[in-house]
Design a protein around this motif. Sequence first.
Motif, short mmCIF file in Angstrom:
data_model
loop_
_atom_site.label_atom_id
_atom_site.label_comp_id
_atom_site.label_asym_id
_atom_site.label_seq_id
_atom_site.Cartn_x
_atom_site.Cartn_y
_atom_site.Cartn_z
N MET A 1 -0.27 10.77 -12.44
CA MET A 1 -0.28 10.42 -13.92
C MET A 1 -0.05 11.66 -14.69
O MET A 1 0.52 11.51 -15.68
CB MET A 1 -1.68 9.95 -14.16
N LYS A 2 -0.30 12.90 -14.15
CA LYS A 2 0.10 14.21 -14.91
C LYS A 2 1.61 14.68 -14.96
O LYS A 2 2.27 15.24 -15.72
CB LYS A 2 -0.70 15.27 -14.16
N LEU A 3 2.54 13.62 -13.79
CA LEU A 3 3.85 14.19 -13.72
C LEU A 3 4.70 13.05 -14.77
O LEU A 3 5.87 13.28 -15.16
CB LEU A 3 4.45 14.00 -12.50
N LEU A 4 4.03 11.75 -15.21
CA LEU A 4 4.66 10.63 -15.65
C LEU A 4 5.09 11.02 -17.27
O LEU A 4 4.16 11.56 -18.15
CB LEU A 4 4.01 9.55 -15.57
N ASN A 5 6.62 10.75 -17.38
CA ASN A 5 6.98 11.06 -18.68
C ASN A 5 6.36 10.22 -19.65
O ASN A 5 5.77 8.95 -19.48
CB ASN A 5 8.55 10.71 -18.47
N TYR A 6 6.53 10.25 -20.96
CA TYR A 6 5.99 9.42 -21.83
C TYR A 6 6.85 8.26 -21.81
O TYR A 6 8.27 8.27 -21.93
CB TYR A 6 6.39 10.10 -23.50
N GLY A 7 6.30 7.15 -21.92
CA GLY A 7 7.14 5.95 -21.74
C GLY A 7 7.30 5.50 -20.02
O GLY A 7 8.00 4.54 -19.86
N GLY A 8 6.88 6.33 -19.34
CA GLY A 8 6.82 6.16 -17.92
C GLY A 8 5.96 5.13 -17.40
O GLY A 8 5.07 4.75 -17.89
N LYS A 9 6.41 4.67 -16.27
CA LYS A 9 5.48 3.63 -15.36
C LYS A 9 5.39 4.09 -13.92
O LYS A 9 6.25 4.70 -13.59
CB LYS A 9 6.41 2.41 -15.38
N ILE A 10 4.17 3.97 -13.63
CA ILE A 10 3.68 4.03 -12.16
C ILE A 10 3.27 2.94 -11.74
O ILE A 10 2.71 1.80 -12.11
CB ILE A 10 2.54 5.19 -12.12
N TYR A 11 4.05 2.64 -10.47
CA TYR A 11 4.00 1.25 -9.49
C TYR A 11 2.98 1.62 -8.31
O TYR A 11 3.33 2.63 -7.62
CB TYR A 11 5.21 1.04 -9.16
N CYS A 12 1.81 0.83 -8.42
CA CYS A 12 1.11 1.11 -7.25
C CYS A 12 0.99 -0.23 -5.94
O CYS A 12 0.64 -1.28 -6.54
CB CYS A 12 -0.46 1.21 -7.68
N PHE A 13 1.57 0.11 -5.01
CA PHE A 13 1.66 -1.14 -4.18
C PHE A 13 1.26 -0.81 -2.63
O PHE A 13 1.78 -1.24 -1.73
CB PHE A 13 3.15 -1.38 -4.11
N GLY A 14 0.27 0.09 -2.53
CA GLY A 14 -0.31 0.32 -1.43
C GLY A 14 -1.76 1.31 -1.40
O GLY A 14 -1.82 2.14 -2.55
N GLY A 15 -2.42 1.62 -0.31
CA GLY A 15 -3.60 2.43 -0.38
C GLY A 15 -3.63 3.30 0.99
O GLY A 15 -4.62 3.23 1.60
N ALA A 16 -2.67 3.90 1.42
CA ALA A 16 -2.60 4.45 2.81
C ALA A 16 -3.44 5.49 3.06
O ALA A 16 -3.97 5.91 3.96
CB ALA A 16 -0.94 4.93 2.81
N ALA A 17 -3.67 6.02 1.72
CA ALA A 17 -4.89 7.35 1.76
C ALA A 17 -6.15 6.76 2.36
O ALA A 17 -7.31 7.29 2.86
CB ALA A 17 -5.21 7.89 0.37
N ARG A 18 -6.44 5.23 2.16
CA ARG A 18 -7.74 4.83 2.68
C ARG A 18 -7.77 4.39 4.21
O ARG A 18 -8.95 4.32 4.83
CB ARG A 18 -7.85 3.18 1.87
N SER A 19 -6.36 4.50 4.76
CA SER A 19 -6.31 4.21 6.07
C SER A 19 -6.96 5.50 6.91
O SER A 19 -7.08 6.53 6.59
CB SER A 19 -4.98 3.93 6.65
N GLY A 20 -7.55 4.87 8.29
CA GLY A 20 -7.97 5.98 9.09
C GLY A 20 -9.48 6.13 9.02
O GLY A 20 -10.10 7.00 9.91
N LYS A 21 -10.21 5.46 8.01
CA LYS A 21 -11.58 5.76 8.01
C LYS A 21 -12.03 4.05 8.10
O LYS A 21 -11.48 3.00 7.93
CB LYS A 21 -11.92 6.07 6.52
N LYS A 22 -13.35 3.96 8.87
CA LYS A 22 -14.05 2.97 9.02
C LYS A 22 -14.04 2.14 7.64
O LYS A 22 -14.44 2.62 6.70
CB LYS A 22 -15.26 3.13 9.65
N ASP A 23 -14.39 0.73 7.92
CA ASP A 23 -14.65 -0.41 6.85
C ASP A 23 -15.92 -0.06 6.72
O ASP A 23 -17.09 -0.61 7.30
CB ASP A 23 -14.25 -1.79 7.35
N HIS A 24 -16.29 0.54 5.55
CA HIS A 24 -17.58 0.87 5.00
C HIS A 24 -17.82 0.98 3.49
O HIS A 24 -16.90 1.61 2.82
CB HIS A 24 -18.42 2.15 5.68
N ILE A 25 -18.73 0.56 2.89
CA ILE A 25 -18.89 0.47 1.33
C ILE A 25 -18.67 1.92 0.85
O ILE A 25 -18.04 2.17 -0.06
CB ILE A 25 -20.19 -0.27 0.99
N LEU A 26 -19.23 2.76 1.57
CA LEU A 26 -19.10 4.32 0.99
C LEU A 26 -17.87 4.95 1.05
O LEU A 26 -17.50 5.64 -0.07
CB LEU A 26 -20.16 5.12 1.72
#
Length: 340
Positions: A226-251
């Motif tokens: 978000m700090k790199l995005l140009n004025y008028g720019g768009k960011i597309y979010c289509f995954g959550g790989a940073a969530r992988s590798g951790k157990k399924d838990h609310i925390l």
Amino acid sequence: MQQIKIKQYGNAQEAFAFEEQEKPVPIDSQLLIQVEGFGLNYADVMARNGLYKDAPKIPFVPGYEVVGKVIQCGKGTPPDFIGERVVAFTRFGGYAEQAVGDFRAARIIGDRISGGEACALATQYCTAYYMTDYISNLHEGETALIHACAGGVGTALSQLCRRKGVTVIGLCGSEEKVAFLEAMGVDFIINYKKNNYKKLIENRLGKRKIDYIFNTVAGNSFKEDMKLLNYGGKIYCFGGAARSGKKDHILNDLAFLLKTGFVSPLFMMMKSHGVIGVNMLRIADNHTAVIGKCLGELHQLWLQGEIKPVVGATFQASQIGEAHQLLESGKSMGKIYVYW
């Protein structure tokens, strides 16, 4: 027929079971396909680890896309599909010798294209094309930042951006992938494991110079983007790989959400920013014909030589555990294809 089920969550070598099953019966608008092979997607890894909320409860057959010949049509399906080789979106159920898919999310492809390339068109390239061509209009001279640029969607995004004259900055996690992206013609390549990509980009281009950001990671990277995005720019979010590798838990879920952060429409308005979430499963469920339209246009681009899907690895179905391990390791490049 045989099918491969996820019988338990966890380790790729222990999660799968091969089962004999009656062939599925196509219902309204469905094709029954004798499957040559199917593709892997990172959502499959998330589902195997119990982290993909849209997946059915175990045991279930994963798999989003197949390639093969149509052997039966359901009611309301054009009969000219019979006997034709197709690539089709399956919405789970693709890890099987026979699978069903809606004809509106399928395309006749003939015999020239390989199974691996065809499967790449169905999910990775459709995801990329939906972002670059269907809901957007990229312009020559603009700049795009692509996370996981050496992966299946990343390579597709790179090709689709560059065909429009967009400068591509590609992020990857190894020197082998740097070499791979160099060979693909990516303009500016950053190994994010060795460098702070935000600082490198700002040093080279200046602040807020990225027009499009394609983020499949989320977590802390979203805040940096978000700090790199140009004025008028768009960011597309289509995954959550940073969530992988951790157990399924609310925390773990809460920690992931906090790391990703939150955006306010008021602050977005001030910078004319756009944050767009992309979930092709939802598109397939609610706008099925959009998948078919994207597939058809991508097949034409392939026929014209404007795109070239990269098949990084091919496995037999009996090696499904090894195929999943490779994808989960982060070492794969391009599409992983599995054949019967």
